[in-house]
Design a protein around this motif. Structure first.
Motif, PDB file in Angstrom:
ATOM      1  N   ARG A 250       4.986  17.308  -5.677  1.00  0.00           N
ATOM      2  CA  ARG A 250       3.975  17.180  -6.824  1.00  0.00           C
ATOM      3  C   ARG A 250       2.770  18.291  -6.689  1.00  0.00           C
ATOM      4  O   ARG A 250       2.001  18.483  -7.451  1.00  0.00           O
ATOM      5  CB  ARG A 250       3.567  15.983  -6.960  1.00  0.00           C
ATOM      6  N   ALA A 251       2.809  18.966  -5.337  1.00  0.00           N
ATOM      7  CA  ALA A 251       1.835  19.900  -5.142  1.00  0.00           C
ATOM      8  C   ALA A 251       0.263  19.323  -5.226  1.00  0.00           C
ATOM      9  O   ALA A 251      -0.574  19.774  -5.757  1.00  0.00           O
ATOM     10  CB  ALA A 251       1.825  21.142  -5.908  1.00  0.00           C
ATOM     11  N   VAL A 252      -0.046  18.248  -4.690  1.00  0.00           N
ATOM     12  CA  VAL A 252      -1.226  17.419  -4.509  1.00  0.00           C
ATOM     13  C   VAL A 252      -1.505  17.258  -3.083  1.00  0.00           C
ATOM     14  O   VAL A 252      -0.835  17.575  -2.158  1.00  0.00           O
ATOM     15  CB  VAL A 252      -0.907  16.144  -5.243  1.00  0.00           C
ATOM     16  N   ASP A 253      -2.816  16.907  -3.126  1.00  0.00           N
ATOM     17  CA  ASP A 253      -3.322  16.763  -1.520  1.00  0.00           C
ATOM     18  C   ASP A 253      -3.232  15.494  -0.906  1.00  0.00           C
ATOM     19  O   ASP A 253      -3.408  14.367  -1.548  1.00  0.00           O
ATOM     20  CB  ASP A 253      -4.702  17.068  -1.470  1.00  0.00           C
ATOM     21  N   TYR A 254      -2.427  15.380   0.263  1.00  0.00           N
ATOM     22  CA  TYR A 254      -2.180  14.121   0.671  1.00  0.00           C
ATOM     23  C   TYR A 254      -2.688  14.126   2.215  1.00  0.00           C
ATOM     24  O   TYR A 254      -2.368  15.027   2.915  1.00  0.00           O
ATOM     25  CB  TYR A 254      -0.738  13.823   0.611  1.00  0.00           C
ATOM     26  N   GLN A 255      -3.258  12.952   2.635  1.00  0.00           N
ATOM     27  CA  GLN A 255      -4.049  12.928   3.988  1.00  0.00           C
ATOM     28  C   GLN A 255      -3.630  11.608   4.511  1.00  0.00           C
ATOM     29  O   GLN A 255      -3.845  10.506   3.724  1.00  0.00           O
ATOM     30  CB  GLN A 255      -5.370  13.027   4.053  1.00  0.00           C
ATOM     31  N   PHE A 256      -3.237  11.591   6.003  1.00  0.00           N
ATOM     32  CA  PHE A 256      -2.886  10.319   6.446  1.00  0.00           C
ATOM     33  C   PHE A 256      -4.068  10.281   7.418  1.00  0.00           C
ATOM     34  O   PHE A 256      -4.046  11.269   8.456  1.00  0.00           O
ATOM     35  CB  PHE A 256      -1.432  10.051   6.985  1.00  0.00           C
TER      36      PHE A 256
ATOM     37  N   ASP B 256       6.582   9.385   5.684  1.00  0.00           N
ATOM     38  CA  ASP B 256       7.560  10.443   5.162  1.00  0.00           C
ATOM     39  C   ASP B 256       7.814  10.536   3.879  1.00  0.00           C
ATOM     40  O   ASP B 256       7.917  11.651   3.353  1.00  0.00           O
ATOM     41  CB  ASP B 256       8.902  10.207   6.085  1.00  0.00           C
ATOM     42  N   VAL B 257       8.178   9.402   3.195  1.00  0.00           N
ATOM     43  CA  VAL B 257       8.151   9.201   1.786  1.00  0.00           C
ATOM     44  C   VAL B 257       6.909  10.082   1.077  1.00  0.00           C
ATOM     45  O   VAL B 257       7.039  10.772   0.019  1.00  0.00           O
ATOM     46  CB  VAL B 257       8.502   7.886   1.231  1.00  0.00           C
ATOM     47  N   HIS B 258       5.673   9.692   1.474  1.00  0.00           N
ATOM     48  CA  HIS B 258       4.367  10.132   0.867  1.00  0.00           C
ATOM     49  C   HIS B 258       4.414  11.662   1.141  1.00  0.00           C
ATOM     50  O   HIS B 258       3.998  12.315  -0.049  1.00  0.00           O
ATOM     51  CB  HIS B 258       3.304   9.609   1.662  1.00  0.00           C
ATOM     52  N   ARG B 259       4.685  12.369   2.206  1.00  0.00           N
ATOM     53  CA  ARG B 259       4.797  13.708   2.357  1.00  0.00           C
ATOM     54  C   ARG B 259       5.781  14.351   1.632  1.00  0.00           C
ATOM     55  O   ARG B 259       5.308  15.489   0.908  1.00  0.00           O
ATOM     56  CB  ARG B 259       4.929  14.014   3.929  1.00  0.00           C
ATOM     57  N   GLU B 260       6.921  13.764   1.335  1.00  0.00           N
ATOM     58  CA  GLU B 260       7.939  14.639   0.492  1.00  0.00           C
ATOM     59  C   GLU B 260       7.486  14.514  -0.878  1.00  0.00           C
ATOM     60  O   GLU B 260       7.690  15.534  -1.719  1.00  0.00           O
ATOM     61  CB  GLU B 260       9.270  13.798   0.580  1.00  0.00           C
ATOM     62  N   VAL B 261       6.814  13.316  -1.503  1.00  0.00           N
ATOM     63  CA  VAL B 261       6.328  13.205  -2.930  1.00  0.00           C
ATOM     64  C   VAL B 261       5.242  14.211  -2.865  1.00  0.00           C
ATOM     65  O   VAL B 261       5.034  14.983  -4.180  1.00  0.00           O
ATOM     66  CB  VAL B 261       6.093  11.800  -3.051  1.00  0.00           C
ATOM     67  N   ALA B 262       4.310  14.454  -2.061  1.00  0.00           N
ATOM     68  CA  ALA B 262       3.096  15.179  -2.102  1.00  0.00           C
ATOM     69  C   ALA B 262       3.578  16.557  -2.255  1.00  0.00           C
ATOM     70  O   ALA B 262       2.960  17.438  -2.941  1.00  0.00           O
ATOM     71  CB  ALA B 262       2.273  14.918  -1.170  1.00  0.00           C
ATOM     72  N   GLU B 263       4.393  16.918  -1.388  1.00  0.00           N
ATOM     73  CA  GLU B 263       4.874  18.297  -1.337  1.00  0.00           C
ATOM     74  C   GLU B 263       5.460  18.828  -2.661  1.00  0.00           C
ATOM     75  O   GLU B 263       5.252  19.690  -3.227  1.00  0.00           O
ATOM     76  CB  GLU B 263       5.766  18.621  -0.253  1.00  0.00           C
TER      77      GLU B 263
ATOM     78  N   GLY C 250       0.848  -1.177   0.085  1.00  0.00           N
ATOM     79  CA  GLY C 250       0.075  -0.003  -0.151  1.00  0.00           C
ATOM     80  C   GLY C 250       0.807   1.280   0.071  1.00  0.00           C
ATOM     81  O   GLY C 250       0.457   2.238  -0.369  1.00  0.00           O
ATOM     82  N   GLY C 251       1.940   1.340   0.649  1.00  0.00           N
ATOM     83  CA  GLY C 251       2.784   2.416   0.784  1.00  0.00           C
ATOM     84  C   GLY C 251       3.453   2.770  -0.737  1.00  0.00           C
ATOM     85  O   GLY C 251       3.496   3.831  -1.046  1.00  0.00           O
ATOM     86  N   HIS C 252       3.882   1.710  -1.340  1.00  0.00           N
ATOM     87  CA  HIS C 252       4.313   1.953  -2.814  1.00  0.00           C
ATOM     88  C   HIS C 252       3.099   2.532  -3.835  1.00  0.00           C
ATOM     89  O   HIS C 252       3.482   3.287  -4.591  1.00  0.00           O
ATOM     90  CB  HIS C 252       5.002   0.590  -3.291  1.00  0.00           C
ATOM     91  N   LEU C 253       2.051   1.878  -3.585  1.00  0.00           N
ATOM     92  CA  LEU C 253       0.872   2.369  -4.498  1.00  0.00           C
ATOM     93  C   LEU C 253       0.504   3.921  -4.059  1.00  0.00           C
ATOM     94  O   LEU C 253       0.422   4.686  -5.012  1.00  0.00           O
ATOM     95  CB  LEU C 253      -0.174   1.587  -4.049  1.00  0.00           C
ATOM     96  N   ALA C 254       0.570   4.285  -2.913  1.00  0.00           N
ATOM     97  CA  ALA C 254       0.163   5.511  -2.514  1.00  0.00           C
ATOM     98  C   ALA C 254       1.149   6.463  -2.842  1.00  0.00           C
ATOM     99  O   ALA C 254       1.152   7.559  -3.498  1.00  0.00           O
ATOM    100  CB  ALA C 254      -0.135   5.728  -0.983  1.00  0.00           C
ATOM    101  N   GLU C 255       2.549   6.328  -3.023  1.00  0.00           N
ATOM    102  CA  GLU C 255       3.684   6.841  -3.372  1.00  0.00           C
ATOM    103  C   GLU C 255       3.609   7.200  -4.794  1.00  0.00           C
ATOM    104  O   GLU C 255       3.873   8.051  -5.307  1.00  0.00           O
ATOM    105  CB  GLU C 255       5.032   6.349  -2.984  1.00  0.00           C
ATOM    106  N   ALA C 256       3.192   6.054  -5.689  1.00  0.00           N
ATOM    107  CA  ALA C 256       3.245   6.055  -6.959  1.00  0.00           C
ATOM    108  C   ALA C 256       1.958   6.998  -7.421  1.00  0.00           C
ATOM    109  O   ALA C 256       1.992   7.617  -8.248  1.00  0.00           O
ATOM    110  CB  ALA C 256       2.916   4.667  -7.765  1.00  0.00           C
ATOM    111  N   PHE C 257       0.902   6.872  -6.801  1.00  0.00           N
ATOM    112  CA  PHE C 257      -0.368   7.648  -7.290  1.00  0.00           C
ATOM    113  C   PHE C 257      -0.097   9.130  -6.993  1.00  0.00           C
ATOM    114  O   PHE C 257      -0.665   9.980  -7.681  1.00  0.00           O
ATOM    115  CB  PHE C 257      -1.607   7.071  -6.409  1.00  0.00           C
ATOM    116  N   LEU C 258       0.479   9.670  -5.797  1.00  0.00           N
ATOM    117  CA  LEU C 258       1.013  10.994  -5.383  1.00  0.00           C
ATOM    118  C   LEU C 258       1.935  11.355  -6.673  1.00  0.00           C
ATOM    119  O   LEU C 258       1.818  12.437  -7.179  1.00  0.00           O
ATOM    120  CB  LEU C 258       1.757  10.986  -4.051  1.00  0.00           C
TER     121      LEU C 258
END
Length: 328
Positions: free
Chosen positions: A56-62, A47-54, A13-21
């Motif tokens: 790519r300027a997309v909305d990320y929520q955990f 932490d990886v998710h937050r870095e990718v979202a920042e 799931g972590g890899h999927l979320a990272e790729a989608f972001l």
């Protein structure tokens, strides 16, 4: 689109979320951070998710929560276009020790998700199933119409998930797809898997340990291939109401796997053997012909290539990853 990834702090799931972001989608991750293995790996993933979202300027929520909580699930699904359901109590041996827990999470949690998705009229629910649904092979490689006779409570719960998804598609018109993963591995993988265990021991000068005689065979799937299959299904309705194998179309004996890792990292070590563990499948091998025809799926790496990549990643990330592997 807005994608809800349940179990999004976990390995797959972590890899999927990272790729989608990274693809520019808005993503919500729901995870209860269950300490089935080192929580530090999950925290690193977030932490990886937050870095990718920042970047790519997309909305990320955990959201730290549980699929067993209907109210939490309903609230998050209501905002989603697509639901990617990875949350589960993993581990065949864990399911033998605690079948009630694995049923509660994997079955009841999935029903909560399907019910909420039906009410929210989401575009699609993509569910993670497992090769564990097949059980004892009557023929190999497994094709999707092979008899399903799981030999562990975990496999039973995954098969039940599939049937629940099919019923919601047939009764309510909810688009669902179930992907039968074959032993997924790669960066940030669970520490208690054979590949990560072999690599960790060899890097530290300890002999790899095989449970059983090593003649068991496995179809190991590189996590990037799982990501590709899920990416395709975000937009494609070609597999709605169906199940697909996602594997490497290759397999390797555990003996050969241990030798491959050992020979690359510490060829002087002698492999050790311990008693086989109950409920482990003897052989797995995926036919991916159907997935190729339906969604254009094609494995990108042989097992040897993927293991080599994981070893390189392990060595590059050893400082933070290895202590968490060693404590698990």
């Amino acid at each position: 689109m807005r994608i809800l990834v349940t179990g999004g702090a976990g390995f797959i799931g972590g890899h999927l979320a990272e790729a989608f972001l990274d693809d520019g989608h808005d993503v919500t991750v729901l995870d209860n951070l269950e300490p089935f293995y080192a929580e530090g790996i999950k925290r690193h993933t977030l932490d990886v998710h937050r870095e990718v979202a920042e970047g790519r300027a997309v909305d990320y929520q955990f959201v730290e929560g549980d699929v067993r909580d209907p109210e939490t699930v309903e609230a998050l699904v209501a905002d989603a276009d697509v639901v990617v359901h990875q949350a589960a109590q993993a581990g065949v041996r864990e399911s033998v020790d605690n079948p009630r827990k694995v049923t509660d999470i994997n079955v009841d949690g999935t029903v909560n998700l399907l019910e909420a998705s039906k009410e929210a009229d989401v575009d699609r629910v993509i569910l993670a199933s497992s090769s564990s649904v097949y059980g004892k092979p009557q023929s190999l490689p497994y094709e999707e119409d092979h008899p399903t006779e799981p030999v562990s409570p975990y496999g039973v719960t995954k098969l039940t998930q599939e049937h629940m998804a099919r019923v919601y598609t047939e009764l309510h018109g909810l688009p669902t797809v179930c992907l039968r993963y074959f032993t997924v591995y790669g960066p940030r993988m669970r520490p208690n898997m054979a590949i990560s265990n072999f690599v960790s021991r060899c890097v530290n000068g300890e002999p790899p340990v095989i449970y059983g005689d090593g003649q068991q065979t496995r179809d190991f799937t590189y996590v990037a291939d799982v990501v590709d299959a899920n990416r395709t299904l975000l937009e494609s309705d070609a597999a709605d109401g169906d199940v697909l194998n996602i594997g490497s179309s290759d397999n390797i004996s555990i003996q050969k796997l241990a030798e491959t890792v050992r020979d690359q990292l510490a060829p002087e070590l002698e492999i050790e053997y311990e008693s086989a563990r109950e409920a482990d499948a003897e052989h797995t091998h995926a036919s991916v012909e159907k997935a190729g025809e339906v969604i254009g799926y094609e494995p990108s790496r042989t097992i040897a290539e993927g293991v080599g990549e994981f070893i390189e990643w392990y060595q590059a990330n050893r400082e933070w990853y290895e202590p968490l592997v060693r404590e698990s």
